[in-house]
Design an enzyme around this catalytic site. Structure first.
Site, PDB file in Angstrom:
ATOM      1  N   ALA A   1      -3.773   7.581  -5.219  1.00  0.00           N
ATOM      2  CA  ALA A   1      -2.380   7.141  -5.334  1.00  0.00           C
ATOM      3  C   ALA A   1      -2.442   5.645  -5.661  1.00  0.00           C
ATOM      4  O   ALA A   1      -2.427   4.791  -4.765  1.00  0.00           O
ATOM      5  CB  ALA A   1      -1.647   7.381  -4.024  1.00  0.00           C
TER       6      ALA A   1
ATOM      7  N   GLY B   1       0.833  -1.212   0.000  1.00  0.00           N
ATOM      8  CA  GLY B   1       0.000   0.000   0.000  1.00  0.00           C
ATOM      9  C   GLY B   1       0.858   1.249   0.000  1.00  0.00           C
ATOM     10  O   GLY B   1       2.053   1.187  -0.281  1.00  0.00           O
ATOM     11  N   ASN B   2       0.258   2.383   0.272  1.00  0.00           N
ATOM     12  CA  ASN B   2       1.026   3.623   0.394  1.00  0.00           C
ATOM     13  C   ASN B   2       0.353   4.550   1.408  1.00  0.00           C
ATOM     14  O   ASN B   2      -0.699   4.221   1.947  1.00  0.00           O
ATOM     15  CB  ASN B   2       1.202   4.298  -0.970  1.00  0.00           C
ATOM     16  CG  ASN B   2      -0.127   4.667  -1.590  1.00  0.00           C
ATOM     17  OD1 ASN B   2      -0.848   5.512  -1.065  1.00  0.00           O
ATOM     18  ND2 ASN B   2      -0.467   4.018  -2.699  1.00  0.00           N
ATOM     19  N   HIS B   3       0.985   5.700   1.649  1.00  0.00           N
ATOM     20  CA  HIS B   3       0.537   6.572   2.749  1.00  0.00           C
ATOM     21  C   HIS B   3      -0.618   7.500   2.397  1.00  0.00           C
ATOM     22  O   HIS B   3      -0.938   8.380   3.189  1.00  0.00           O
ATOM     23  CB  HIS B   3       1.710   7.435   3.213  1.00  0.00           C
ATOM     24  CG  HIS B   3       2.785   6.655   3.896  1.00  0.00           C
ATOM     25  ND1 HIS B   3       2.549   5.931   5.031  1.00  0.00           N
ATOM     26  CD2 HIS B   3       4.094   6.478   3.596  1.00  0.00           C
ATOM     27  CE1 HIS B   3       3.681   5.344   5.411  1.00  0.00           C
ATOM     28  NE2 HIS B   3       4.621   5.656   4.554  1.00  0.00           N
ATOM     29  N   SER B   4      -1.226   7.376   1.229  1.00  0.00           N
ATOM     30  CA  SER B   4      -2.303   8.314   0.870  1.00  0.00           C
ATOM     31  C   SER B   4      -3.451   8.233   1.875  1.00  0.00           C
ATOM     32  O   SER B   4      -3.939   7.150   2.196  1.00  0.00           O
ATOM     33  CB  SER B   4      -2.815   7.980  -0.530  1.00  0.00           C
ATOM     34  OG  SER B   4      -3.957   8.744  -0.798  1.00  0.00           O
TER      35      SER B   4
END
Ligand code: CTP
Length: 402
Positions: free
Chosen positions: A277, A209-212
């Site tokens: 994102a 995943g990512n930090h969005s």
């Protein structure tokens, strides 16, 4: 009668500028608005409820109950009835209580129950206004999407000269009219917005995943909806929420799910804002059972995900607007321009991770908009809801040119 049929809750707090609220109220009624006045106990020391009820044609709400007959003044009902709440004048104390949900009077409970947008016109002495504690509280209100009508420089009740004078009633009325005009600008239009990260499953418990946080995409969806548009918000996994009546949220997990929802929704819209994102790669295989630790290295082979923005760029008709984002850490402008052309976007919103206050998780953002004519607009650091309003203004400009 530019405000005919509009329901406005006018909140008045204990400031010497409370007398100006009478002019404001008279102006709103002259423009055709129906106004319900809510006063704090301190406001009544400066202007009487009799004046305000005579001007509004309605009893003023001030206490939770009327003592003699037990009538409950429902802040919840007012929150549902209003199209807009205006708090003018707003003292430092009220701004502080609004920012921190200190519900010790009917005005603050009404604010917290408000379903409609809120406009705040501060009034106080210059040192109080510029004190970091007050400035921080104003920033908190902005981050909640409240509109702030900045006070003026001028002579203050203390005799000092500086910033803190409440804006004049006629200027506040113009702001209110502008707010309602903006609500009509995208009436009968339909937009698609993507927001948040995507999670790409590795096994039943793990993902890439990512930090969005989704905050920017949700703010854009709300700003479009506030302008009258219907919005389909395709959102990855986030904690941020919206209950705007014009927004329907479609929750997805992976890039592939987001892609499938977007290609179905896009043809029926007037445009799309691609704020998500999206993961660029996803595991080639998802394990059915939790992957166990072994002695060897673990290799996960990744395959590219569909480029949703580029795909919509191919489908786009001449009348549709397509907006993308670029979050860059280096060669920002070149990368943003390249993406705009590659994905057939009408304009791209660039934010740099090098700018403090911009990017993931925070409530503020600093953007540059670059369009097909190579016109670049640099904006100041602002709350995400104000940034969203700037993006919607640019969308209106592009639509007008199509
Ligand atoms: N985007 C998308 N689908 C993807 C990847 C990106 O719709 N699979 C959209 C994003 O929502 C954003 C824009 O494309 O509006 C640019 O995203 P970004 O990740 O910066 O671009 P990439 O195409 O992934 O390019 P790079 O990896 O070179 O930065």
């Amino acid at each position: 009668m530019r405000l005919k049929g509009k329901h406005i809750v006018l909140g008045i707090t204990g400031s010497i500028a409370a007398y100006k609220a009478a002019y404001l109220l008279r102006g709103l009624v002259k423009e055709g608005a129906e106004v319900q006045v809510v006063m704090t106990p301190a406001a009544k020391e400066f202007i009487t409820p009799v004046t305000m009820s005579a001007l509004s044609g309605k009893p003023v709400a001030s206490e939770f109950f009327t003592a003699n007959d037990g009538t409950w003044h429902s802040h919840v009902d007012m929150g549902q009835w209003a199209d807009l709440m205006v708090i003018a004048p707003a003292t430092a104390a009220t701004i502080g209580k609004m920012a921190h949900a200190v519900c010790d009077n009917l005005l603050i409970t009404t604010y917290l129950s408000m379903k409609s947008p809120v406009m705040v016109a501060p009034a106080m002495d210059l040192d109080m206004f510029r004190h970091p504690a007050n400035q921080k509280n104003i920033e908190i209100l902005r981050s909640y999407g409240n509109m702030i009508v900045e006070p003026r420089e001028g002579e203050l009740a203390s005799g000092l000269i500086g910033k803190g004078r409440m804006e004049e009633p006629d200027v506040i009325i113009e702001e209110i009219v502008k707010f309602f005009d903006r609500k009509k600008k995208l009436l009968n239009k339909h937009f698609l917005v993507t927001a948040g990260p995507t999670f790409e499953r590795i096994d039943p418990v793990r993902f890439i995943g990512n930090h969005s946080s989704g905050k920017m995409g949700y703010a854009i969806a709300e700003s479009l909806a506030d302008s009258g548009a219907l919005v389909t918000l395709v959102s990855g996994p986030v904690t941020v929420k919206t209950n705007h009546p014009n927004i329907s949220v479609v929750k997805v997990m992976s890039a592939d799910e987001m892609y499938r929802q977007c290609v179905v929704a896009f043809p029926g819209t007037d445009g799309a804002v691609m704020c998500a994102a999206v993961a660029d790669f996803t595991p080639e295989n998802t394990a059915n059972q939790k992957i166990k630790r072994g002695a060897d290295d673990l290799v996960i082979r990744l395959k590219p995900t569909p480029d949703i923005a580029a795909e919509l760029g191919k489908m786009k008709t001449d009348k549709q607007v397509l907006v993308g984002f670029a979050l860059e850490t280096q060669d920002e402008l070149e990368n943003a321009l390249r993406k705009m052309k590659k994905k057939n976007l009408d304009f791209i919103v660039l934010n740099s991770l090098n700018d403090p206050g911009a990017g993931f998780g925070v409530d503020t953002n600093k953007i540059t908009i670059i369009d097909r004519n190579n016109i670049q607009q640099n904006f100041e650091l602002k709350s995400k809801s104000e940034v969203a309003a700037d993006i919607v203004d640019k969308i209106l400009e592009v639509i007008a040119g199509k």
